[in-house]
Write an enzyme that holds these catalytic residues in place. Structure first.
Site, PDB file in Angstrom:
ATOM      1  N   HIS A 155       0.827  -1.204   0.000  1.00 25.26           N
ATOM      2  CA  HIS A 155       0.000   0.000   0.000  1.00 25.26           C
ATOM      3  C   HIS A 155       0.869   1.264   0.000  1.00 25.26           C
ATOM      4  CE1 HIS A 155      -3.501  -2.476   0.770  1.00 25.26           C
ATOM      5  NE2 HIS A 155      -4.280  -1.390   0.761  1.00 25.26           N
ATOM      6  N   HIS A 200       0.121  -3.707   9.102  1.00 24.63           N
ATOM      7  CA  HIS A 200       1.551  -3.683   8.803  1.00 24.63           C
ATOM      8  C   HIS A 200       2.343  -3.278  10.037  1.00 24.63           C
ATOM      9  CE1 HIS A 200       1.847  -4.486   4.509  1.00 24.63           C
ATOM     10  NE2 HIS A 200       0.780  -3.731   4.318  1.00 24.63           N
TER      11      HIS A 200
END
Length: 342
Positions: A155, A200
């Site tokens: 991302h 993450h």
């Protein structure tokens, strides 16, 4: 509209296509520094250094539970880093620019950058196979080579590249600086959002920023290949256009203007392709001189001594209705009148 008039309009058409950035010494230093940071992050995670300890501290902090009021907004905001929606949005904008500039360079730059991003980031993800915070197995471990695919953050890297391409293709320094700041803030927000949502580690986001920046800094090395592909695609598109719309170019090209099977380019000093012409047309009657006026081929002329003399027939004086020809005899009345007047 004739072919020469159409080509003149295409040459005079203003374009906002900027000269592609060059691999300068400053860009090389930035590339080398970013590559060093990339390697340092990977080594820090592999060695289970303080960076991994910080990852676990943030994970236990659980930001999404500390500030639950912004969770719904950040669920939508993180879409700015997803490859599919962002690629479609940016491709639509760059497609309009391609139509306006009459070239494929913006879309090809986007495609090349995303291809390089997928190759480099995908290889790193599969090579290190790190698990994310939600699937961690051992507290304090780096969770490497356990079948995951989150290191580096896709991302974050995608946000850096996709929105950074707009700054890379900017046509003025002011636009480039403005779009660079906007892209940097967007990529920073997307990376921090993934940490907030717990998808993450912090080190994933740091490596994603470095990976995306490396792709942008390496783009000037890809420019020769992008221009080569663009020239071939433009030639194919023009041939298809002439087959589908043969009446769009009414004036044929000169017989000796183009080589068989090739396309001709008119290139400006800065390397910008201004006009690409398709081939295979019949010779045209008149070419254009550099000043824009039609230039006809030379014709054989004979000298005055070689011309056949022509004897004029009749009098060269124009006829008058009130004038009596000299061949007609004068009447006595007219003679007396002339004597009387004398």
């Amino acid at each position: 509209m004739r072919t020469d008039e159409k080509l003149d309009q295409m040459e005079e058409r203003p374009t906002d296509r900027a000269r592609p950035p060059q691999m300068t010494r400053t860009r090389l230093w930035l590339f080398g520094g970013t590559l060093a940071v990339y390697a340092a992050i990977v080594v820090g995670v592999l060695a289970t250094s303080w960076l991994v300890t910080f990852d676990w501290q943030v994970m236990f902090f659980r930001p999404y539970k500390q500030w639950p009021s912004i969770h719904a907004f950040l669920d939508y905001f993180v879409v700015l880093g997803q490859r599919g929606p962002t690629a479609v949005a940016v491709a639509a904008w760059l497609g309009w620019r391609c139509w306006r500039q009459r070239n494929l360079h913006p879309l090809l730059v986007l495609g090349a950058s995303l291809l390089l991003l997928n190759i480099t980031v995908g290889a790193a993800k599969l090579g290190m196979s790190r698990l994310g915070p939600h699937y961690a197995t051992t507290v304090g471990s780096n969770e490497m080579w356990l079948g995951g695919d989150i290191f580096p953050s896709g991302h974050t890297a995608n946000a850096v590249v996709t929105w950074g391409v707009l700054a890379y293709l900017a046509t003025t320094p002011l636009r480039r600086r403005t779009l660079s700041v906007i892209a940097a803030l967007g990529a920073l927000g997307v990376g921090m959002t993934t940490v907030y949502l717990g998808t993450h580690w912090v080190s994933d986001v740091l490596l994603g920023w470095a990976a995306g920046l490396l792709v942008l800094l390496a783009m000037p090395w890809l420019e020769p290949g992008i221009i080569w592909v663009e020239d071939r695609l433009m030639g194919i598109l023009l041939r298809l256009w002439l087959r589908l719309r043969p009446d769009s170019l009414r004036g044929p090209l000169p017989a000796d203007a183009l080589a068989p099977g090739l396309s001709r380019q008119r290139i400006a000093p800065d390397g910008e392709v201004l006009v690409r012409e398709a081939i295979g047309a019949a010779p045209r009657s008149a070419a254009r001189a550099p000043d824009g006026w039609p230039h006809h081929p030379a014709r054989p002329h004979t000298s005055r001594s070689e011309r056949t003399p022509v004897t004029p027939a009749g009098s060269r004086r124009p006829p008058h209705a009130d004038r009596v020809p000299r061949t007609t005899p004068l009447s006595p009345a007219s003679g007396r009148g002339r004597n009387t007047s004398g």
